[in-house]
Design an enzyme around this catalytic site. Structure first.
Site, PDB file in Angstrom:
ATOM      1  N   GLU A   1      45.075  40.622  37.927  1.00 53.77           N
ATOM      2  CA  GLU A   1      44.029  39.955  38.703  1.00 53.77           C
ATOM      3  C   GLU A   1      44.120  40.309  40.183  1.00 53.77           C
ATOM      4  OE1 GLU A   1      43.433  37.766  35.072  1.00 53.77           O
ATOM      5  OE2 GLU A   1      45.298  37.979  36.191  1.00 53.77           O
ATOM      6  N   THR A   2      42.952  40.388  40.789  1.00 56.17           N
ATOM      7  CA  THR A   2      42.814  40.439  42.238  1.00 56.17           C
ATOM      8  C   THR A   2      42.040  39.201  42.666  1.00 56.17           C
ATOM      9  OG1 THR A   2      42.871  42.857  42.376  1.00 56.17           O
ATOM     10  CG2 THR A   2      41.810  41.676  44.191  1.00 56.17           C
TER      11      THR A   2
END
Length: 261
Positions: free
Chosen positions: A47-48
């Site tokens: 995830e970002t």
């Protein structure tokens, strides 16, 4: 061309190279969705997180995997809070994130960052053939919330699952949680979301939104120490609050820098 601060944080660990790495990108205003998706793909982490400041201690927060935006992410929220507490607003002791899953709060408690998330208790469901084939073993129980929750008897079974990612991609849920009572912890788990570009997630805070209410019933207690048994591993400190749960963990910075888009 924009110059954007970025931090890479290892969440749910006190040591570098363990826990779950997440990128945190700091924005003045939202970028087009396709640009944020490209940044997440370029980062190639599970995830970002993207944050936009509202006012003191308050931010808007969104999460992207390399393939898609998601509605809730624990470790990237922890990473975003770490960035706020250590870089963006060191004077605050609580941060409030406005997200697609509602308001999420994170507070500092000693070395831990403690998040309050919605509880997502799963409902008993039929056992899909692709789930059994995908995990390589038949669980004793299966529940469904956002993810499938597959319950096994022992920690050893969780460690030794033989995963078929192509089978898991056939399932009509975001991901699959495999769990069992732990040997050195209250419970253990692993998490897989290959349709979202996450073959095995190192540590998954959002999975505990379903794990905690399940284990509250099974163990008849409200506070837990949980381990996620990925190769990197991670430890979570959880508490059931009824409609919400608390998830606590440590975090460490791996990298800080700038990106240009």
């Amino acid at each position: 061309m924009k110059e954007l601060p970025i931090y890479q944080i290892d969440a749910f660990t006190g040591e570098p190279f363990k826990g779950n790495p997440a990128a945190v990108v700091v924005l003045d205003e939202w970028l087009p969705d396709e640009i944020m998706q490209q940044i997440a793909m370029e980062n190639n982490l599970s995830e970002t997180a993207f944050v936009v400041h509202r006012q003191k201690g308050e931010y808007e927060l969104r999460w992207f995997t390399p393939k898609t935006e998601i509605d809730l992410c624990g470790h990237a929220t922890l990473a975003a809070a770490f960035a706020v507490f250590n870089y963006l607003e060191p004077s605050v002791a609580e941060v409030r994130f406005h997200t697609k899953s509602g308001l999420l709060t994170v507070v500092k408690e000693g070395s831990l960052l403690v998040m309050t998330f919605p509880s997502r208790e799963g409902e008993p469901c039929e056992m899909p053939e692709a789930l059994v084939k995908g995990l390589g073993k038949k669980p004793k129980e299966v529940y469904l919330a956002r993810d499938y929750l597959a319950v096994f008897e022992t920690e050893e079974e969780i460690r030794n699952l033989e995963i078929d990612l192509e089978e898991l991609k056939k399932l009509d849920a975001f991901g699959v949680i495999a769990t069992a009572k732990g040997n050195g912890a209250d419970f253990v788990s692993r998490f897989f979301a290959p349709k979202a570009g996450i073959d095995e997630d190192p540590v998954t805070g959002s999975a505990h939104c379903a794990l905690v209410p399940y284990w509250k019933k099974m163990l008849r207690k409200e506070e837990f120490v949980a381990l996620q048994l990925s190769p990197r591993g991670g430890k979570l400190y959880c508490k059931d609050l009824g409609m919400e749960i608390q998830i606590g963990g440590e975090a460490v910075v791996y990298m800080e820098g700038k990106i240009y888009v």
